[in-house]
Design a protein around this motif. Structure first.
Motif, PDB file in Angstrom:
ATOM      1  N   PHE A  46      -2.938   2.738  -3.912  1.00 18.17           N
ATOM      2  CA  PHE A  46      -1.965   3.734  -4.364  1.00 18.17           C
ATOM      3  C   PHE A  46      -2.641   5.090  -4.240  1.00 18.17           C
ATOM      4  CE2 PHE A  46       0.948   6.183  -6.719  1.00 18.17           C
ATOM      5  CZ  PHE A  46       2.074   5.436  -7.028  1.00 18.17           C
ATOM      6  N   ILE A  47      -2.228   5.836  -3.231  1.00 15.90           N
ATOM      7  CA  ILE A  47      -2.844   7.125  -2.921  1.00 15.90           C
ATOM      8  C   ILE A  47      -1.849   8.234  -3.256  1.00 15.90           C
ATOM      9  CG2 ILE A  47      -3.867   8.553  -1.097  1.00 15.90           C
ATOM     10  CD1 ILE A  47      -5.368   5.912  -1.537  1.00 15.90           C
ATOM     11  N   VAL A  48      -2.319   9.245  -3.959  1.00 19.01           N
ATOM     12  CA  VAL A  48      -1.516  10.434  -4.225  1.00 19.01           C
ATOM     13  C   VAL A  48      -2.228  11.608  -3.576  1.00 19.01           C
ATOM     14  CG1 VAL A  48      -0.548  11.964  -5.977  1.00 19.01           C
ATOM     15  CG2 VAL A  48      -0.670   9.490  -6.407  1.00 19.01           C
ATOM     16  N   LYS A  49      -1.521  12.319  -2.706  1.00 23.29           N
ATOM     17  CA  LYS A  49      -2.112  13.455  -1.991  1.00 23.29           C
ATOM     18  C   LYS A  49      -1.275  14.700  -2.219  1.00 23.29           C
ATOM     19  CE  LYS A  49      -5.386  12.423   1.182  1.00 23.29           C
ATOM     20  NZ  LYS A  49      -6.646  13.071   1.298  1.00 23.29           N
ATOM     21  N   ARG A  54       0.861  10.252 -10.620  1.00 22.40           N
ATOM     22  CA  ARG A  54      -0.515  10.701 -10.393  1.00 22.40           C
ATOM     23  C   ARG A  54      -1.517   9.744 -11.038  1.00 22.40           C
ATOM     24  NH1 ARG A  54      -2.217  14.930  -7.809  1.00 22.40           N
ATOM     25  NH2 ARG A  54      -0.490  16.327  -8.274  1.00 22.40           N
ATOM     26  N   ARG A  95       0.865  -1.175   0.000  1.00 22.72           N
ATOM     27  CA  ARG A  95       0.000   0.000   0.000  1.00 22.72           C
ATOM     28  C   ARG A  95       0.903   1.227   0.000  1.00 22.72           C
ATOM     29  NH1 ARG A  95      -3.526   2.616   3.678  1.00 22.72           N
ATOM     30  NH2 ARG A  95      -5.242   3.395   2.441  1.00 22.72           N
ATOM     31  N   LEU A 148       1.488   5.571  -0.273  1.00 22.70           N
ATOM     32  CA  LEU A 148       1.039   6.961  -0.188  1.00 22.70           C
ATOM     33  C   LEU A 148       2.141   7.832  -0.767  1.00 22.70           C
ATOM     34  CD1 LEU A 148      -0.732   9.349   0.807  1.00 22.70           C
ATOM     35  CD2 LEU A 148       0.446   9.133   3.023  1.00 22.70           C
ATOM     36  N   CYS A 149       1.814   8.575  -1.816  1.00 15.67           N
ATOM     37  CA  CYS A 149       2.750   9.531  -2.404  1.00 15.67           C
ATOM     38  C   CYS A 149       2.289  10.934  -2.032  1.00 15.67           C
ATOM     39  CB  CYS A 149       2.795   9.388  -3.922  1.00 15.67           C
ATOM     40  SG  CYS A 149       3.542   7.858  -4.479  1.00 15.67           S
ATOM     41  N   HIS A 192      -2.827   6.587  -9.045  1.00 17.91           N
ATOM     42  CA  HIS A 192      -3.758   6.752  -7.917  1.00 17.91           C
ATOM     43  C   HIS A 192      -5.019   5.929  -8.171  1.00 17.91           C
ATOM     44  CE1 HIS A 192      -5.881   8.904  -4.670  1.00 17.91           C
ATOM     45  NE2 HIS A 192      -6.921   8.820  -5.482  1.00 17.91           N
ATOM     46  N   ASP A 193      -5.322   5.038  -7.238  1.00 18.90           N
ATOM     47  CA  ASP A 193      -6.542   4.234  -7.370  1.00 18.90           C
ATOM     48  C   ASP A 193      -7.487   4.418  -6.182  1.00 18.90           C
ATOM     49  OD1 ASP A 193      -5.474   2.714  -5.280  1.00 18.90           O
ATOM     50  OD2 ASP A 193      -5.024   0.975  -6.531  1.00 18.90           O
ATOM     51  N   GLY A 194      -7.102   5.290  -5.243  1.00 17.16           N
ATOM     52  CA  GLY A 194      -7.964   5.578  -4.101  1.00 17.16           C
ATOM     53  C   GLY A 194      -7.936   4.542  -3.000  1.00 17.16           C
TER      54      GLY A 194
END
Length: 105
Positions: A84-87, A76, A58, A60-61, A79-81
Motif C-alpha cells: 500500500f503505497i501513498v505518493k 495515509r 497491491r 498505489l494512492c 502506507h506500508d511501503g
C-alpha cells in the motif's frame, strides 16, 4: 475509455447503479494492482480501496497536496511501503511514479 501504456480507464455515462458496481468489482477482482487518485475525497474510491485491501491487491494512492487540504489518515496511515503505497505528486511526476510502481509489481 482512455489507454495509458497498458492501463485502461473507463468513463461512465448515467447508468444502472447495480450494473456499475458489479462491473467495477469484476474489474477490481481481475486486476493485479490498483492505482487510485485520492486528492478529492470519494466514498466510491474509498470503498474500492477497501475491497482491494481485502483482496490483497497491491495499491498505489496518488495525492496532490493543496493548501488547506489534507489526505485522510485512513489512507495515509495505510502506507506500508510495499503493498500500500501513498505518493504525494505533481502532475509531471505521474509517468515516473507509475513506471516505478508497475515495474516493482
Amino acid at each position: 475509455m482512455i489507454h495509458f501504456k497498458g492501463l485502461i480507464f473507463y468513463h461512465y455515462s448515467a447508468g444502472d447503479d447495480v450494473a456499475i458496481h458489479t462491473q467495477d468489482m469484476a474489474w477490481l477482482e481481475e486486476s493485479d494492482v490498483v492505482v487510485a487518485e485520492v486528492t478529492q475525497p470519494s466514498l466510491g474510491v474509498g470503498y474500492e480501496i477497501g475491497r482491494a485491501v481485502a483482496w490483497k491487491k497491491r495499491i498505489l494512492c496518488l495525492y496532490r497536496p493543496d493548501d488547506g487540504k489534507g489526505l485522510s489518515a485512513m489512507v495515509r496511515g495505510a502506507h506500508d511501503g510495499k503493498n500500500f503505497i501513498v505518493k504525494d505528486y505533481q502532475e509531471p511526476e505521474v509517468p515516473g511514479i507509475l513506471k516505478e510502481f508497475l515495474s516493482s509489481s
